[in-house]
Motif scaffolding. Sequence first.
Motif, PDB file in Angstrom:
ATOM      1  N   GLU A  12    -120.165 -25.517 -84.431  1.00 38.22           N
ATOM      2  CA  GLU A  12    -120.513 -26.937 -84.309  1.00 38.22           C
ATOM      3  C   GLU A  12    -119.930 -27.578 -83.041  1.00 38.22           C
ATOM      4  OE1 GLU A  12    -122.215 -28.799 -86.843  1.00 38.22           O
ATOM      5  OE2 GLU A  12    -122.664 -26.861 -87.754  1.00 38.22           O
ATOM      6  N   ILE A  13    -119.001 -26.882 -82.393  1.00 40.29           N
ATOM      7  CA  ILE A  13    -118.337 -27.433 -81.206  1.00 40.29           C
ATOM      8  C   ILE A  13    -118.596 -26.515 -80.018  1.00 40.29           C
ATOM      9  CG2 ILE A  13    -116.108 -28.079 -80.184  1.00 40.29           C
ATOM     10  CD1 ILE A  13    -115.146 -28.583 -83.095  1.00 40.29           C
ATOM     11  N   MET A  14    -119.204 -27.052 -78.992  1.00 32.16           N
ATOM     12  CA  MET A  14    -119.490 -26.323 -77.752  1.00 32.16           C
ATOM     13  C   MET A  14    -120.223 -25.006 -78.026  1.00 32.16           C
ATOM     14  SD  MET A  14    -118.388 -28.564 -75.669  1.00 32.16           S
ATOM     15  CE  MET A  14    -118.525 -27.772 -74.088  1.00 32.16           C
ATOM     16  N   VAL A  15    -121.132 -25.031 -78.977  1.00 32.53           N
ATOM     17  CA  VAL A  15    -121.989 -23.902 -79.336  1.00 32.53           C
ATOM     18  C   VAL A  15    -121.157 -22.663 -79.714  1.00 32.53           C
ATOM     19  CG1 VAL A  15    -124.097 -22.661 -78.684  1.00 32.53           C
ATOM     20  CG2 VAL A  15    -123.565 -24.807 -77.554  1.00 32.53           C
ATOM     21  N   GLY A  16    -119.965 -22.895 -80.245  1.00 31.90           N
ATOM     22  CA  GLY A  16    -119.139 -21.792 -80.708  1.00 31.90           C
ATOM     23  C   GLY A  16    -118.287 -21.129 -79.641  1.00 31.90           C
ATOM     24  N   LYS A  17    -118.336 -21.631 -78.414  1.00 35.10           N
ATOM     25  CA  LYS A  17    -117.485 -21.048 -77.369  1.00 35.10           C
ATOM     26  C   LYS A  17    -116.021 -21.275 -77.740  1.00 35.10           C
ATOM     27  CE  LYS A  17    -120.645 -21.506 -73.484  1.00 35.10           C
ATOM     28  NZ  LYS A  17    -120.791 -22.009 -72.110  1.00 35.10           N
ATOM     29  N   PRO A  18    -115.137 -20.359 -77.379  1.00 38.84           N
ATOM     30  CA  PRO A  18    -113.718 -20.549 -77.660  1.00 38.84           C
ATOM     31  C   PRO A  18    -113.192 -21.793 -76.937  1.00 38.84           C
ATOM     32  CG  PRO A  18    -114.160 -18.295 -76.984  1.00 38.84           C
ATOM     33  CD  PRO A  18    -115.408 -19.062 -76.746  1.00 38.84           C
ATOM     34  N   THR A  19    -112.514 -22.649 -77.682  1.00 35.56           N
ATOM     35  CA  THR A  19    -111.989 -23.900 -77.142  1.00 35.56           C
ATOM     36  C   THR A  19    -110.506 -24.039 -77.489  1.00 35.56           C
ATOM     37  OG1 THR A  19    -112.547 -25.154 -79.135  1.00 35.56           O
ATOM     38  CG2 THR A  19    -114.184 -25.138 -77.369  1.00 35.56           C
ATOM     39  N   ILE A  20    -109.843 -24.935 -76.767  1.00 32.88           N
ATOM     40  CA  ILE A  20    -108.485 -25.314 -77.131  1.00 32.88           C
ATOM     41  C   ILE A  20    -108.589 -26.132 -78.414  1.00 32.88           C
ATOM     42  CG2 ILE A  20    -106.435 -26.602 -76.422  1.00 32.88           C
ATOM     43  CD1 ILE A  20    -107.005 -24.100 -74.672  1.00 32.88           C
ATOM     44  N   SER A  21    -107.810 -25.757 -79.413  1.00 32.40           N
ATOM     45  CA  SER A  21    -107.866 -26.416 -80.724  1.00 32.40           C
ATOM     46  C   SER A  21    -107.779 -27.935 -80.588  1.00 32.40           C
ATOM     47  CB  SER A  21    -106.717 -25.937 -81.604  1.00 32.40           C
ATOM     48  OG  SER A  21    -106.808 -24.570 -81.838  1.00 32.40           O
ATOM     49  N   GLY A  22    -108.657 -28.623 -81.302  1.00 33.49           N
ATOM     50  CA  GLY A  22    -108.656 -30.072 -81.311  1.00 33.49           C
ATOM     51  C   GLY A  22    -109.278 -30.717 -80.095  1.00 33.49           C
ATOM     52  N   THR A  23    -109.876 -29.913 -79.219  1.00 32.06           N
ATOM     53  CA  THR A  23    -110.508 -30.452 -78.004  1.00 32.06           C
ATOM     54  C   THR A  23    -111.891 -29.828 -77.841  1.00 32.06           C
ATOM     55  OG1 THR A  23    -109.881 -28.750 -76.377  1.00 32.06           O
ATOM     56  CG2 THR A  23    -108.210 -30.414 -76.909  1.00 32.06           C
ATOM     57  N   ARG A  24    -112.567 -30.242 -76.798  1.00 30.73           N
ATOM     58  CA  ARG A  24    -113.832 -29.635 -76.410  1.00 30.73           C
ATOM     59  C   ARG A  24    -113.676 -28.873 -75.082  1.00 30.73           C
ATOM     60  NH1 ARG A  24    -117.957 -31.472 -79.489  1.00 30.73           N
ATOM     61  NH2 ARG A  24    -119.571 -31.237 -77.919  1.00 30.73           N
ATOM     62  N   PHE A  25    -112.438 -28.575 -74.710  1.00 30.11           N
ATOM     63  CA  PHE A  25    -112.165 -27.808 -73.505  1.00 30.11           C
ATOM     64  C   PHE A  25    -112.346 -26.328 -73.818  1.00 30.11           C
ATOM     65  CE2 PHE A  25    -109.508 -31.588 -72.673  1.00 30.11           C
ATOM     66  CZ  PHE A  25    -110.045 -31.959 -71.454  1.00 30.11           C
ATOM     67  N   THR A  26    -113.338 -25.707 -73.179  1.00 36.82           N
ATOM     68  CA  THR A  26    -113.557 -24.282 -73.422  1.00 36.82           C
ATOM     69  C   THR A  26    -112.644 -23.449 -72.530  1.00 36.82           C
ATOM     70  OG1 THR A  26    -115.308 -24.076 -71.755  1.00 36.82           O
ATOM     71  CG2 THR A  26    -116.001 -24.662 -74.010  1.00 36.82           C
ATOM     72  N   VAL A  27    -112.350 -22.252 -73.012  1.00 35.20           N
ATOM     73  CA  VAL A  27    -111.593 -21.297 -72.203  1.00 35.20           C
ATOM     74  C   VAL A  27    -112.348 -21.056 -70.903  1.00 35.20           C
ATOM     75  CG1 VAL A  27    -110.798 -18.898 -72.086  1.00 35.20           C
ATOM     76  CG2 VAL A  27    -110.478 -20.234 -74.198  1.00 35.20           C
ATOM     77  N   GLU A  28    -113.642 -20.920 -70.991  1.00 35.20           N
ATOM     78  CA  GLU A  28    -114.485 -20.692 -69.816  1.00 35.20           C
ATOM     79  C   GLU A  28    -114.294 -21.798 -68.768  1.00 35.20           C
ATOM     80  OE1 GLU A  28    -119.298 -20.308 -68.963  1.00 35.20           O
ATOM     81  OE2 GLU A  28    -118.599 -21.036 -70.898  1.00 35.20           O
ATOM     82  N   PHE A  29    -114.301 -23.056 -69.214  1.00 30.99           N
ATOM     83  CA  PHE A  29    -114.130 -24.191 -68.305  1.00 30.99           C
ATOM     84  C   PHE A  29    -112.771 -24.139 -67.619  1.00 30.99           C
ATOM     85  CE2 PHE A  29    -112.466 -28.565 -67.794  1.00 30.99           C
ATOM     86  CZ  PHE A  29    -113.339 -29.021 -66.820  1.00 30.99           C
ATOM     87  N   LEU A  30    -111.725 -23.893 -68.393  1.00 31.43           N
ATOM     88  CA  LEU A  30    -110.377 -23.876 -67.834  1.00 31.43           C
ATOM     89  C   LEU A  30    -110.192 -22.735 -66.844  1.00 31.43           C
ATOM     90  CD1 LEU A  30    -108.385 -24.784 -71.052  1.00 31.43           C
ATOM     91  CD2 LEU A  30    -108.942 -26.272 -69.111  1.00 31.43           C
TER      92      LEU A  30
END
Length: 79
Positions: A12-30
């Motif tokens: 449900e969040i960022m199409v399931g991409k791994p994110t920092i918990s509680g945020t919409r920051f994806t590992v990919e973006f960082l």
Amino acid sequence: MEWEQRITSNPEIMVGKPTISGTRFTVEFLLGLFADGWTEKEILDNYPRLSPEDLRAAFAYAAECINDGWVFSLPQANG
């Protein structure tokens, strides 16, 4: 680093991409910010919701993915 405490995946969040918990920051973006030359300080200054531990978790997650073979090998360069 136990990245499992900080990295989550939810369809449900960022199409399931791994994110920092509680945020919409994806590992990919960082990782992309670092690849573009951003420093840790620049990232933390621009995104104050993130912590140094969050950034280390993103790297630890990426390292484990590579170690586990979750990425494809690059073709060998000719030459």
